[in-house]
Motif scaffolding. Sequence first.
Motif, PDB file in Angstrom:
ATOM      1  N   GLU A 233       0.863  -1.113  -0.043  1.00 20.02           N
ATOM      2  CA  GLU A 233      -0.083  -0.123   0.004  1.00 20.02           C
ATOM      3  C   GLU A 233       0.888   1.160  -0.053  1.00 20.02           C
ATOM      4  O   GLU A 233       0.584   2.345  -0.559  1.00 20.02           O
ATOM      5  N   MET A 234       1.872   1.339   0.702  1.00 25.26           N
ATOM      6  CA  MET A 234       2.817   2.421   0.801  1.00 25.26           C
ATOM      7  C   MET A 234       3.452   2.483  -0.619  1.00 25.26           C
ATOM      8  O   MET A 234       3.796   3.570  -1.164  1.00 25.26           O
ATOM      9  N   ILE A 235       3.899   1.442  -1.241  1.00 25.34           N
ATOM     10  CA  ILE A 235       4.441   1.666  -2.461  1.00 25.34           C
ATOM     11  C   ILE A 235       3.319   2.152  -3.394  1.00 25.34           C
ATOM     12  O   ILE A 235       3.767   3.094  -4.271  1.00 25.34           O
ATOM     13  N   ALA A 236       2.362   1.942  -3.436  1.00 27.33           N
ATOM     14  CA  ALA A 236       1.144   2.424  -4.271  1.00 27.33           C
ATOM     15  C   ALA A 236       1.002   3.937  -4.111  1.00 27.33           C
ATOM     16  O   ALA A 236       0.863   4.648  -5.048  1.00 27.33           O
ATOM     17  N   LEU A 237       0.890   4.102  -2.815  1.00 29.90           N
ATOM     18  CA  LEU A 237       0.845   5.669  -2.536  1.00 29.90           C
ATOM     19  C   LEU A 237       1.915   6.525  -3.111  1.00 29.90           C
ATOM     20  O   LEU A 237       1.666   7.594  -3.551  1.00 29.90           O
ATOM     21  N   ARG A 238       3.159   5.948  -2.982  1.00 29.72           N
ATOM     22  CA  ARG A 238       4.354   6.766  -3.418  1.00 29.72           C
ATOM     23  C   ARG A 238       4.318   6.778  -4.912  1.00 29.72           C
ATOM     24  O   ARG A 238       4.865   7.783  -5.390  1.00 29.72           O
ATOM     25  N   LEU A 239       3.750   5.667  -5.510  1.00 31.12           N
ATOM     26  CA  LEU A 239       3.842   5.727  -7.004  1.00 31.12           C
ATOM     27  C   LEU A 239       2.527   6.749  -7.464  1.00 31.12           C
ATOM     28  O   LEU A 239       2.334   6.927  -8.637  1.00 31.12           O
TER      29      LEU A 239
ATOM     30  N   PHE B 226      -4.106  -1.254  -7.763  1.00 30.89           N
ATOM     31  CA  PHE B 226      -4.459  -0.424  -6.939  1.00 30.89           C
ATOM     32  C   PHE B 226      -5.830  -0.270  -6.468  1.00 30.89           C
ATOM     33  O   PHE B 226      -6.414  -0.256  -5.261  1.00 30.89           O
ATOM     34  N   TRP B 227      -6.916  -0.645  -7.503  1.00 36.31           N
ATOM     35  CA  TRP B 227      -8.266  -0.988  -7.101  1.00 36.31           C
ATOM     36  C   TRP B 227      -8.399  -2.216  -6.000  1.00 36.31           C
ATOM     37  O   TRP B 227      -9.441  -2.093  -5.121  1.00 36.31           O
ATOM     38  N   LEU B 228      -7.587  -3.082  -6.305  1.00 37.01           N
ATOM     39  CA  LEU B 228      -7.501  -4.376  -5.235  1.00 37.01           C
ATOM     40  C   LEU B 228      -7.291  -3.747  -4.128  1.00 37.01           C
ATOM     41  O   LEU B 228      -7.794  -4.335  -2.912  1.00 37.01           O
ATOM     42  N   LEU B 229      -6.149  -3.028  -3.819  1.00 35.30           N
ATOM     43  CA  LEU B 229      -5.778  -2.553  -2.488  1.00 35.30           C
ATOM     44  C   LEU B 229      -6.612  -1.853  -1.767  1.00 35.30           C
ATOM     45  O   LEU B 229      -7.039  -1.662  -0.729  1.00 35.30           O
ATOM     46  N   TYR B 230      -7.567  -0.701  -2.705  1.00 29.43           N
ATOM     47  CA  TYR B 230      -8.394   0.073  -2.442  1.00 29.43           C
ATOM     48  C   TYR B 230      -9.716  -0.731  -1.725  1.00 29.43           C
ATOM     49  O   TYR B 230     -10.009  -0.534  -0.656  1.00 29.43           O
ATOM     50  N   LEU B 231     -10.130  -1.565  -2.510  1.00 29.85           N
ATOM     51  CA  LEU B 231     -11.351  -2.531  -2.181  1.00 29.85           C
ATOM     52  C   LEU B 231     -10.931  -3.135  -0.957  1.00 29.85           C
ATOM     53  O   LEU B 231     -11.749  -3.374  -0.191  1.00 29.85           O
ATOM     54  N   SER B 232      -9.779  -3.941  -0.604  1.00 32.19           N
ATOM     55  CA  SER B 232      -9.489  -4.634   0.298  1.00 32.19           C
ATOM     56  C   SER B 232      -9.441  -3.590   1.555  1.00 32.19           C
ATOM     57  O   SER B 232      -9.902  -4.201   2.751  1.00 32.19           O
TER      58      SER B 232
ATOM     59  N   ALA C 178     -14.909  -2.002   7.013  1.00 33.31           N
ATOM     60  CA  ALA C 178     -16.164  -2.436   7.295  1.00 33.31           C
ATOM     61  C   ALA C 178     -16.308  -3.522   8.595  1.00 33.31           C
ATOM     62  O   ALA C 178     -17.084  -3.543   9.378  1.00 33.31           O
ATOM     63  N   PHE C 179     -15.134  -4.272   8.132  1.00 32.51           N
ATOM     64  CA  PHE C 179     -15.345  -5.342   9.069  1.00 32.51           C
ATOM     65  C   PHE C 179     -14.213  -5.141  10.536  1.00 32.51           C
ATOM     66  O   PHE C 179     -14.056  -6.092  11.272  1.00 32.51           O
ATOM     67  N   ASP C 180     -13.771  -3.990  10.729  1.00 35.56           N
ATOM     68  CA  ASP C 180     -12.814  -3.224  11.591  1.00 35.56           C
ATOM     69  C   ASP C 180     -11.699  -4.585  11.669  1.00 35.56           C
ATOM     70  O   ASP C 180     -11.182  -4.978  13.038  1.00 35.56           O
ATOM     71  N   ASP C 181     -11.312  -4.768  10.718  1.00 28.93           N
ATOM     72  CA  ASP C 181     -10.097  -5.755  10.645  1.00 28.93           C
ATOM     73  C   ASP C 181      -8.666  -5.215  10.859  1.00 28.93           C
ATOM     74  O   ASP C 181      -7.799  -5.654  11.542  1.00 28.93           O
ATOM     75  N   ARG C 182      -8.262  -4.144  10.192  1.00 30.19           N
ATOM     76  CA  ARG C 182      -7.153  -3.453  10.487  1.00 30.19           C
ATOM     77  C   ARG C 182      -7.379  -1.994   9.930  1.00 30.19           C
ATOM     78  O   ARG C 182      -8.343  -1.321   9.327  1.00 30.19           O
ATOM     79  N   PRO C 183      -6.181  -1.285  10.380  1.00 29.33           N
ATOM     80  CA  PRO C 183      -6.535   0.213  10.014  1.00 29.33           C
ATOM     81  C   PRO C 183      -6.345   0.332   8.513  1.00 29.33           C
ATOM     82  O   PRO C 183      -5.595  -0.225   8.013  1.00 29.33           O
ATOM     83  N   CYS C 184      -6.987   1.493   8.070  1.00 31.45           N
ATOM     84  CA  CYS C 184      -7.182   1.718   6.676  1.00 31.45           C
ATOM     85  C   CYS C 184      -6.077   2.679   6.317  1.00 31.45           C
ATOM     86  O   CYS C 184      -5.845   3.844   6.978  1.00 31.45           O
ATOM     87  N   ILE C 185      -5.385   2.330   5.253  1.00 36.81           N
ATOM     88  CA  ILE C 185      -4.082   3.175   4.825  1.00 36.81           C
ATOM     89  C   ILE C 185      -4.578   4.083   3.446  1.00 36.81           C
ATOM     90  O   ILE C 185      -4.275   5.206   3.221  1.00 36.81           O
ATOM     91  N   ILE C 186      -5.391   3.135   2.584  1.00 36.81           N
ATOM     92  CA  ILE C 186      -5.498   4.040   1.179  1.00 36.81           C
ATOM     93  C   ILE C 186      -6.808   4.401   1.307  1.00 36.81           C
ATOM     94  O   ILE C 186      -7.881   3.682   1.278  1.00 36.81           O
ATOM     95  N   ASN C 187      -6.966   5.723   1.470  1.00 33.44           N
ATOM     96  CA  ASN C 187      -8.387   6.219   1.594  1.00 33.44           C
ATOM     97  C   ASN C 187      -8.259   7.754   1.002  1.00 33.44           C
ATOM     98  O   ASN C 187      -7.337   8.233   0.790  1.00 33.44           O
ATOM     99  N   GLU C 188      -9.599   8.249   0.797  1.00 36.54           N
ATOM    100  CA  GLU C 188      -9.589   9.686   0.438  1.00 36.54           C
ATOM    101  C   GLU C 188      -8.716  10.738   0.840  1.00 36.54           C
ATOM    102  O   GLU C 188      -8.267  11.556   0.291  1.00 36.54           O
ATOM    103  N   ARG C 189      -8.760  10.676   2.172  1.00 41.49           N
ATOM    104  CA  ARG C 189      -7.964  11.786   2.952  1.00 41.49           C
ATOM    105  C   ARG C 189      -6.469  11.649   2.883  1.00 41.49           C
ATOM    106  O   ARG C 189      -6.053  12.456   2.802  1.00 41.49           O
ATOM    107  N   VAL C 190      -6.034  10.371   2.422  1.00 32.97           N
ATOM    108  CA  VAL C 190      -4.723  10.485   2.458  1.00 32.97           C
ATOM    109  C   VAL C 190      -4.118  11.021   0.999  1.00 32.97           C
ATOM    110  O   VAL C 190      -3.093  11.895   0.967  1.00 32.97           O
ATOM    111  N   PHE C 191      -4.928  10.961  -0.043  1.00 26.21           N
ATOM    112  CA  PHE C 191      -4.611  11.502  -1.274  1.00 26.21           C
ATOM    113  C   PHE C 191      -5.449  12.941  -1.607  1.00 26.21           C
ATOM    114  O   PHE C 191      -5.562  13.243  -2.684  1.00 26.21           O
ATOM    115  N   GLY C 192      -5.917  13.494  -0.402  1.00 22.47           N
ATOM    116  CA  GLY C 192      -6.486  14.706  -0.436  1.00 22.47           C
ATOM    117  C   GLY C 192      -7.730  15.009  -1.556  1.00 22.47           C
ATOM    118  O   GLY C 192      -7.734  15.936  -2.221  1.00 22.47           O
TER     119      GLY C 192
END
Length: 467
Positions: free
Chosen positions: A164-170, A193-199, A205-219
């Motif tokens: 996810e971090m590589i995707a954001l850096r790219l 990217f869409w797979l990472l975004y969907l995941s 939704a399932f409170d499984d782990r913190p969300c990294i790729i979201n609208e706030r990150v890329f403004g």
Amino acid sequence: MNLVQQVGDLLTTGTTAELVSKCIDLFMLFLFPNTPVCHEPTLRAGVSIFQLGTHTSSSADAVESSLVAQQPEALQPVMEKTFTLLTALCALVMSVAPEPYIPQKAVLALLFLQASRAMLHTYQENDLESPDWTSLIIRVWQSSATQNATGRNGEAHHYYGEAEMIALRLRLYDESSVIQKSALESQLLRSIFWLLYLSDKSATAFDDRPCIINERVFGGELTLLESSDPAVPLLDMNRMISLPLLESRIQEGFLLKRRISSAAVDLITAIKSCMRIQAHMSPSQTQTETAAVETNGEATDLSNLTELYLEFAGLIDSFPLWLRNPDQYVDQCRDADGAYYQKMCFWAQRSSIMTTFHSLKLVVLQRCIDHDAPSVVGLDRNKFSQHLKKIDIGRDFLSELQLAPFDCIKMQGEPAVQRLRKVGSIILELVHNASNESIKSRAQSQLVQLLDVLAQLDSRASDGLRG
């Protein structure tokens, strides 16, 4: 001991190269329909690596000497990435495949996972400086294999977070960044990217782990298009069972699943935001049910949450014909093998989409009840009607599990387990708290069926529900 020798000691028939080819076959049949994030001709061309010599799974130095030293220097990076890619794919497939497909799969999965991690370590610095589509999907597959094979969620999430971090850096969320690549690279980066975004949406939704790729990150700069135009074929069109029409339909189903997950998470986020704001309002203000919230940068209010729910629920109305009845909707097939391949691809995709939809629908209902906003989904505060709605959704979820070939569920791995766990936890709450005996009895019956499926999946999640 090198990887080929270790695998050879475990195999009763065939070679390591043949085993890798079989893993690719299983991936394209069961996993590609839900994750169209690789180029089949590239995978199949790479199988020849496993016929070149020895490949270690424990020593990075031996990896370099056994694999890389046999190739011209200019080809070494390509060979390293190909080996890492294919061993990660094999580890993933072996971690979820039913035993009849791959005997000794548990031991083999760990061997291939260790080999993939060892090889990635040898070129990791260069990979991080100049990443490509393999940099992302290798880490995604290593993450999934780790989670499925070992149950070590923390380690698995770390590998996934790297992708996810590589995707954001790219800046893969920006269309202008993606279209600078070659046509094939652009399509693969877009799909990954869409797979990472969907995941990440599903994890939220399932409170499984913190969300990294979201609208706030890329403004708010999510300009990436949903698909490439024109699309570059990812399936190997030289194979008799592959058809251009099949791939376009797989991509359509993948898009539908993304939209379902995104709509559900947007709704859940809006509900949380609305309730958070209402908690700071006076009683007279909350009675108006017009608290403003921010959802993806746009103002909404409680009265509009129902519209968001209807949009989410209505997405399934556009279910394609070939997914409505995979057994019947098979066309242009040249032989029985092609018909079987197409049918199983559609079943694999349908089972994932529909179990995702019903589990998210149940999560949305539970969130509305938790936040005392049942009117969002058309209910009142009557506990009986709420419990009955949960039972109805649980029944639909179970129907999908029982309708699809079980291999399609099994091959989904941990995502399927997470959906089962979430639905099971909500149904378990009904068993303990429902006052109506009929509701309680139906909930108990559903819970038993869910636990039976979890037992067949050989998942630790069933232990949590039994407790």
